[in-house]
Design an enzyme around this catalytic site. Structure first.
Site, PDB file in Angstrom:
ATOM      1  N   CYS A  83       3.982  10.276   1.309  1.00 35.05           N
ATOM      2  CA  CYS A  83       2.964  11.153   0.739  1.00 35.05           C
ATOM      3  C   CYS A  83       3.123  12.571   1.291  1.00 35.05           C
ATOM      4  O   CYS A  83       4.099  13.238   0.979  1.00 35.05           O
ATOM      5  CB  CYS A  83       1.585  10.546   1.006  1.00 35.05           C
ATOM      6  SG  CYS A  83       0.292  11.342   0.071  1.00 35.05           S
ATOM      7  N   HIS A 171       1.358   5.341  -0.865  1.00 32.61           N
ATOM      8  CA  HIS A 171       1.258   4.747   0.483  1.00 32.61           C
ATOM      9  C   HIS A 171       1.760   3.304   0.506  1.00 32.61           C
ATOM     10  O   HIS A 171       1.019   2.388   0.175  1.00 32.61           O
ATOM     11  CB  HIS A 171      -0.197   4.797   0.967  1.00 32.61           C
ATOM     12  CG  HIS A 171      -0.636   6.176   1.304  1.00 32.61           C
ATOM     13  ND1 HIS A 171      -0.401   6.750   2.529  1.00 32.61           N
ATOM     14  CD2 HIS A 171      -1.260   7.108   0.564  1.00 32.61           C
ATOM     15  CE1 HIS A 171      -0.873   7.979   2.539  1.00 32.61           C
ATOM     16  NE2 HIS A 171      -1.405   8.232   1.354  1.00 32.61           N
ATOM     17  N   GLU A 173       2.126   1.519   2.979  1.00 34.03           N
ATOM     18  CA  GLU A 173       1.540   0.785   4.109  1.00 34.03           C
ATOM     19  C   GLU A 173       0.212   0.114   3.774  1.00 34.03           C
ATOM     20  O   GLU A 173      -0.268  -0.714   4.542  1.00 34.03           O
ATOM     21  CB  GLU A 173       1.379   1.730   5.319  1.00 34.03           C
ATOM     22  CG  GLU A 173       0.344   2.846   5.168  1.00 34.03           C
ATOM     23  CD  GLU A 173       0.861   4.095   4.448  1.00 34.03           C
ATOM     24  OE1 GLU A 173       1.819   3.977   3.661  1.00 34.03           O
ATOM     25  OE2 GLU A 173       0.293   5.179   4.652  1.00 34.03           O
TER      26      GLU A 173
END
Ligand code: XMP
Length: 514
Positions: A83, A171, A173
């Site tokens: 990002c 993202h 994660e």
């Protein structure tokens, strides 16, 4: 601690930075988070195998936005920009970042353009990802080509296979990104060439050697609290230095039913660790007599604890070290949201004891998250009822009694809590909640039992789900389960005729009531 394959995560202030670390470690690769403005030092110390640039609430083109020292790009290291991290690459290396005309927040579907890239190995042609930034790339940095896109954004994943630099607009994660773990795995193994060697066994072996070297012939003192972290720390340190470890357990009488005994049995009988238990119930109850203010309760308990611990610790000859179960989230230096200044979170230590006693800190879990300590504990054979134990506040049941604390109230609350917790365990819900407990209110109300009118106490049950205790939601426990627990409490605990369930989230409520 030196690891052959370490990933350096540079933090630009994203709320998800710790999640990146979790995802990397789940792949058995060690990583550390460092603030973006300490990147040069971190590279020197860690000698990382690759770098991940985190997200950020900033825009790269904003005045004063956090940008790393350019020298970090001269080490020929693979890089993954997430990002804002990707936007940093674009901003510094000839690309262009703009506020998106059509902002993409939340869920988006991406399509893969180059399935042959090692970074995308094994992924389907399109899948859902999680976006959380107003900016996007309108031109990629020099040397990069796009390998995935959405309808609104042409540069959602970019690669420079020569430099092994990658950027993702979303993202990977967070759990809302499908195949996020695969992307991180592909970066670690296909791009950066890491090996999955960071295992619980390797951690334990390396730590034992490290503790032996650090401590030498000195004595170590370790305060047990009854919780996961200090118990597992004691077992690990004991593996390393045996009888040079001296555990002190201050039993203030405010623990859960049977907990003090369980810790004592495990430490003494299972592991044969030197243990001094100080039963200080009277001291704490006397100190707390008549006190209703929550902050005063905490201060009194904290001070008495330090006094008792200090007195006992001074009796240990040759003590040079204070062992503590400090965890990684307590020591990560975090990048503040207001500006790129660096704040250091305060460490949880026993009220300044190390300075007072001139002890050095031994913190074997400084690099670990709580889940990782649980895995280490299980590996060391620590029983499940300790390893899986919910967090418990230092001041104990005193802050769950919303009035002055007396031994009778503590006993009543222990009995209520015990029914709640043992039913959660028996019916298989214990691991689904972050924390569950009971609170005793200073309120009596009218009830009826048999033919008799009662006028007795109200208890509140609280169960929350959470990932870190910072935010929490009330647990949607089954109504029949709650009804069953309520019946048991009212039937079995004398003095309680009403049970309520707390349905507040944090914020605006907190997890504890005081
Ligand atoms: P709150 O009530 O602030 O709690 O939402 C967040 C987490 O911290 C625990 N807690 C404490 N732990 N000493 C501790 O060691 C304390 O004084 C204390 N107060 C709250 C709480 O149980 C929850 O897990």
């Amino acid at each position: 601690m030196n690891h052959p394959d370490t990933i350096l995560i540079l933090d630009f202030g994203s709320q998800y930075t710790q999640l990146i670390a979790r995802r990397v470690r789940e792949q058995k690769v060690y990583c550390e988070i460092h603030p973006f403005n300490q990147a040069v030092k971190a590279i020197e110390n860690l000698k990382p195998k690759a770098i991940i640039l985190s997200g950020s609430p900033f825009s790269v083109y904003q005045e004063g936005s956090p940008l790393p020292d350019l020298s970090i790009f001269e080490h020929n290291l693979p890089i993954l920009g997430i990002c804002y991290g990707m936007q940093v690459l674009a901003h510094l290396f000839g690309g262009k970042v703009d506020p998106a005309a059509k902002r993409e927040f939340g869920k988006a579907i991406i399509s893969i353009k180059n399935p042959d890239s090692g970074f995308l190995s094994g992924l389907p042609a399109s899948f859902q990802v999680w976006m959380s930034h107003g900016d996007h790339l309108t031109a990629p940095p020099t040397g990069f080509t796009p390998i995935a896109q959405t309808t609104n954004a042409p540069f959602v994943i970019i690669e420079d296979p020569v430099r092994k630099w990658y950027g993702v607009q979303f993202h990977p994660e967070v759990v809302h990104t499908e195949f996020g773990a695969d992307l991180i795995k592909n970066f670690l193994f296909n791009v950066a060439g890491c090996q999955p060697t960071w295992t619980p066994e390797s951690f334990i072996q390396t730590k034992i050697a490290e503790i032996r070297k650090q401590v030498g012939q000195d004595q170590v003192i370790l305060g047990l609290s009854g919780g996961v972290d200090s118990t597992v720390a004691a077992v690990l340190v004991h593996e390393a230095i045996g009888d040079q470890l001296n555990c002190i357990f201050v039993d203030h009488g405010l623990l859960r039913k049977n907990e003090a005994q369980e810790v004592e049995d495990t430490i003494r009988n299972k592991y044969h660790i030197k243990l001094k238990v100080i039963k200080a119930h009277d001291l704490f109850f006397n100190g707390l007599a008549g006190v209703t203010d929550p902050e005063k309760k905490r201060k009194i308990i904290g001070k008495l604890f330090v006094d008792v611990f200090d007195t006992e610790a001074k009796k240990v000859e040759g003590a040079r070290w204070l062992g503590q179960g400090t965890l990684y989230p307590d020591v990560i230096e975090s990048v503040s949201f207001k500006g790129p200044s660096v704040t250091i979170k305060s460490h949880h230590n026993v009220g300044g004891l190390p300075e007072k006693m001139n002890l050095k800190l031994l913190e074997p879990f400084r690099e670990l998250f709580k889940d990782e300590v649980r895995v280490i504990g299980a590996q060391l054979g620590v029983p499940d009822y300790i390893v899986q134990r919910h967090p418990f506040p230092g001041p104990g049941l005193a802050i769950r009694i919303i009035s002055d604390v007396t031994p009778e109230k503590v006993r009543l609350l222990q009995d209520v809590d015990h029914i709640f917790i043992s039913e959660l365990k028996r019916q298989g819900f214990y691991k689904d909640v972050w924390q569950a407990f009971a609170v005793l209110l200073p309120i009596q109300s009218v009830g009826v039992m048999g033919d008799e009118r009662t006028y007795e106490n109200t208890v509140v049950l609280r169960a929350v789900t959470s990932v870190d205790g910072m935010t929490a939601d009330w647990a949607k426990l089954d109504y029949d389960f709650l009804g069953f627990v309520s019946n048991r409490i009212i039937n079995e605990v004398k003095g309680v005729n009403r049970v309520a369930y707390d349905i507040s989230s944090k914020p605006p409520a907190t997890i504890e009531w005081e």
